[in-house]
Design a protein around this motif. Structure first.
Motif, mmCIF file in Angstrom:
data_model
loop_
_atom_site.group_PDB
_atom_site.id
_atom_site.type_symbol
_atom_site.label_atom_id
_atom_site.label_comp_id
_atom_site.label_asym_id
_atom_site.label_seq_id
_atom_site.Cartn_x
_atom_site.Cartn_y
_atom_site.Cartn_z
ATOM 1 N N TYR A 22 9.908 4.434 -4.258
ATOM 2 C CA TYR A 22 9.120 4.963 -3.143
ATOM 3 C C TYR A 22 8.579 3.821 -2.304
ATOM 4 C CZ TYR A 22 4.770 3.623 -5.475
ATOM 5 O OH TYR A 22 3.752 2.898 -6.058
ATOM 6 N N VAL A 23 8.281 4.134 -1.074
ATOM 7 C CA VAL A 23 7.586 3.220 -0.171
ATOM 8 C C VAL A 23 6.418 3.996 0.435
ATOM 9 C CG1 VAL A 23 9.525 1.711 0.365
ATOM 10 C CG2 VAL A 23 9.205 3.792 1.689
ATOM 11 N N LYS A 24 5.338 3.276 0.699
ATOM 12 C CA LYS A 24 4.105 3.939 1.151
ATOM 13 C C LYS A 24 3.467 3.139 2.286
ATOM 14 C CE LYS A 24 1.192 5.252 -2.036
ATOM 15 N NZ LYS A 24 0.117 5.221 -3.073
ATOM 16 N N HIS A 25 2.899 3.867 3.226
ATOM 17 C CA HIS A 25 2.146 3.235 4.302
ATOM 18 C C HIS A 25 0.883 4.052 4.552
ATOM 19 C CE1 HIS A 25 1.271 1.062 8.016
ATOM 20 N NE2 HIS A 25 1.030 2.237 8.581
ATOM 21 N N VAL A 26 -0.274 3.394 4.497
ATOM 22 C CA VAL A 26 -1.541 4.071 4.774
ATOM 23 C C VAL A 26 -1.759 4.105 6.285
ATOM 24 C CG1 VAL A 26 -4.031 4.029 4.450
ATOM 25 C CG2 VAL A 26 -2.526 3.394 2.558
ATOM 26 N N LEU A 27 -2.006 5.288 6.792
ATOM 27 C CA LEU A 27 -2.127 5.483 8.232
ATOM 28 C C LEU A 27 -3.451 4.946 8.754
ATOM 29 C CD1 LEU A 27 -0.724 9.119 8.455
ATOM 30 C CD2 LEU A 27 0.514 6.962 8.712
ATOM 31 N N SER A 28 -3.369 4.343 9.923
ATOM 32 C CA SER A 28 -4.566 3.843 10.589
ATOM 33 C C SER A 28 -5.220 4.967 11.383
ATOM 34 C CB SER A 28 -4.188 2.696 11.530
ATOM 35 O OG SER A 28 -3.389 3.188 12.605
ATOM 36 N N ASP A 29 -6.407 4.686 11.938
ATOM 37 C CA ASP A 29 -7.072 5.683 12.777
ATOM 38 C C ASP A 29 -6.206 6.044 13.981
ATOM 39 O OD1 ASP A 29 -9.212 5.688 11.072
ATOM 40 O OD2 ASP A 29 -10.424 4.284 12.252
ATOM 41 N N ALA A 30 -5.522 5.035 14.551
ATOM 42 C CA ALA A 30 -4.643 5.296 15.698
ATOM 43 C C ALA A 30 -3.465 6.176 15.281
ATOM 44 C CB ALA A 30 -4.134 3.980 16.277
ATOM 45 N N ASP A 31 -2.946 5.938 14.077
ATOM 46 C CA ASP A 31 -1.840 6.767 13.573
ATOM 47 C C ASP A 31 -2.261 8.224 13.445
ATOM 48 O OD1 ASP A 31 -0.061 4.617 13.307
ATOM 49 O OD2 ASP A 31 -0.696 4.190 11.255
ATOM 50 N N MET A 32 -3.504 8.438 12.994
ATOM 51 C CA MET A 32 -3.970 9.790 12.735
ATOM 52 C C MET A 32 -4.064 10.630 14.012
ATOM 53 S SD MET A 32 -4.290 10.081 9.510
ATOM 54 C CE MET A 32 -5.238 11.588 9.384
ATOM 55 N N SER A 194 19.425 12.684 -0.227
ATOM 56 C CA SER A 194 18.135 13.248 0.173
ATOM 57 C C SER A 194 17.004 12.234 -0.008
ATOM 58 C CB SER A 194 17.843 14.498 -0.669
ATOM 59 O OG SER A 194 16.518 14.933 -0.472
ATOM 60 N N ILE A 195 16.172 12.114 1.005
ATOM 61 C CA ILE A 195 14.942 11.332 0.931
ATOM 62 C C ILE A 195 13.788 12.261 1.282
ATOM 63 C CG2 ILE A 195 13.633 9.364 1.794
ATOM 64 C CD1 ILE A 195 16.218 8.016 2.525
ATOM 65 N N ARG A 196 12.781 12.280 0.429
ATOM 66 C CA ARG A 196 11.611 13.128 0.684
ATOM 67 C C ARG A 196 10.531 12.306 1.387
ATOM 68 N NH1 ARG A 196 8.500 15.716 -4.383
ATOM 69 N NH2 ARG A 196 8.071 13.499 -4.724
ATOM 70 N N PHE A 197 9.906 12.900 2.376
ATOM 71 C CA PHE A 197 8.786 12.266 3.077
ATOM 72 C C PHE A 197 7.574 13.193 2.971
ATOM 73 C CE2 PHE A 197 12.525 10.438 5.075
ATOM 74 C CZ PHE A 197 12.196 9.094 5.102
ATOM 75 N N TRP A 198 6.421 12.596 2.684
ATOM 76 C CA TRP A 198 5.224 13.425 2.582
ATOM 77 C C TRP A 198 3.979 12.610 2.923
ATOM 78 C CZ3 TRP A 198 2.077 12.027 -1.748
ATOM 79 C CH2 TRP A 198 2.719 11.239 -2.724
ATOM 80 N N THR A 199 2.960 13.329 3.344
ATOM 81 C CA THR A 199 1.667 12.725 3.649
ATOM 82 C C THR A 199 0.599 13.398 2.796
ATOM 83 O OG1 THR A 199 1.321 14.263 5.488
ATOM 84 C CG2 THR A 199 2.285 12.118 6.018
ATOM 85 N N ALA A 200 -0.358 12.597 2.340
ATOM 86 C CA ALA A 200 -1.452 13.103 1.508
ATOM 87 C C ALA A 200 -2.544 12.052 1.461
ATOM 88 C CB ALA A 200 -0.964 13.432 0.091
ATOM 89 N N TRP A 201 -3.699 12.454 1.011
ATOM 90 C CA TRP A 201 -4.817 11.534 0.857
ATOM 91 C C TRP A 201 -4.544 10.595 -0.321
ATOM 92 C CZ3 TRP A 201 -8.908 9.879 3.461
ATOM 93 C CH2 TRP A 201 -9.884 9.154 2.777
ATOM 94 N N GLY A 206 -8.116 4.881 0.057
ATOM 95 C CA GLY A 206 -9.124 5.476 0.924
ATOM 96 C C GLY A 206 -8.613 5.869 2.289
ATOM 97 N N GLY A 207 -7.451 6.491 2.319
ATOM 98 C CA GLY A 207 -6.896 6.920 3.592
ATOM 99 C C GLY A 207 -5.701 7.832 3.375
ATOM 100 N N VAL A 208 -5.210 8.388 4.463
ATOM 101 C CA VAL A 208 -4.029 9.237 4.394
ATOM 102 C C VAL A 208 -2.797 8.337 4.386
ATOM 103 C CG1 VAL A 208 -2.664 11.008 5.563
ATOM 104 C CG2 VAL A 208 -5.170 11.158 5.538
ATOM 105 N N ALA A 209 -1.892 8.594 3.454
ATOM 106 C CA ALA A 209 -0.684 7.780 3.331
ATOM 107 C C ALA A 209 0.541 8.618 3.630
ATOM 108 C CB ALA A 209 -0.581 7.198 1.929
#
Length: 231
Positions: A22-32, A194-201, A206-209
């Motif tokens: 897996y790879v993960k990126h925590v979203l910034s305020d601008a991303d949100m 298949s690659i799964r993509f998802w967002t969650a806290w 301490g942020g949405v990833a």
């Protein structure tokens, strides 16, 4: 029966789906503030590239396990070494209708670019690009690729690989999606992969990833169809 790159071959055995990456990126305020479609358009390509690199690494880590070899450690690759690899593959019942690939370390590329019949225009008409652009292409019925991540057999010993695609298998299963609260999931299919993509806290950060993940397994299917090219 196992499907490999569009081909179907008979195989008796087990391929474990033991690779979860897996790879993960925590979203910034601008991303949100971005729409979900814009987020995916921005972050999916680099995530797919990162996952593809992990998959390629796992496949290349199989190559030192092939038992057949040509060449000698700590010596320069020669033209007979290359010809012998193709001969050994054919002796191992390689399918003449399928391409043969050579994946080599950058140091081995230097050796190949020194072999006259692979590079000199007068001896290989139309192949002047081997010298002008360090582009080897297809030589002696083998399509060559240079990879900096080719694993070493030991120390300075390099075990490059010449193989046919049905020598190894990459088997994958979709991870599926869920309707869990606070989780948004989707799956992207490309050539039945298949690659799964998802967002969650993400409580740890301490942020949405946004996360991209895959589940798969790799295995050598036919040992005679892979040859280590040593140098």
């Amino acid at each position: 029966v196992v499907a490999i790159f569009g081909s179907v071959i008979k195989f008796s055995g087990t391929i474990m789906l033991d690779k979860y990456r897996y790879v993960k990126h925590v979203l910034s305020d601008a991303d949100m503030k971005m729409a979900s479609s814009d987020l995916m358009a921005q972050y999916m390509p680099p995530m797919v590239k990162a996952l593809a690199q992990r998959i390629e690494d796992d496949l290349m880590n199989l190559f030192p396990l092939f038992t057949g070899s040509n060449g000698t450690f700590n010596t320069t690759l020669t033209e007979p070494d290359i010809r012998d690899c193709r001969e050994d593959l054919l002796d191992g019942s390689a399918d003449l209708d399928l391409p043969v690939y050579g994946v080599i370390h950058q140091h081995a590329e230097n050796d190949l670019l020194s072999i006259a019949r692979l590079t000199e225009e007068d001896k290989a008409p139309g192949f002047g690009a081997a010298l002008s652009r360090a582009f080897i292409g297809t030589r002696f019925g083998i399509e060559w690729f240079v990879r900096q991540g080719v694993p070493r057999a030991s120390g300075t010993n390099i075990a490059n690989r010449v193989f046919q695609r049905n020598a190894i298998a990459l088997v994958q299963r979709p991870l599926g999606t869920t309707d869990a609260p606070g989780v948004s999931m989707s799956e992207s299919m490309d050539n039945d992969f298949s690659i799964r993509f998802w967002t969650a806290w993400d409580s740890d950060r301490g942020g949405v990833a946004i996360v991209g993940d895959v589940l798969y397994g790799v295995k050598i299917l036919r040992d005679p169809l892979g040859i280590r090219l040593l140098n």
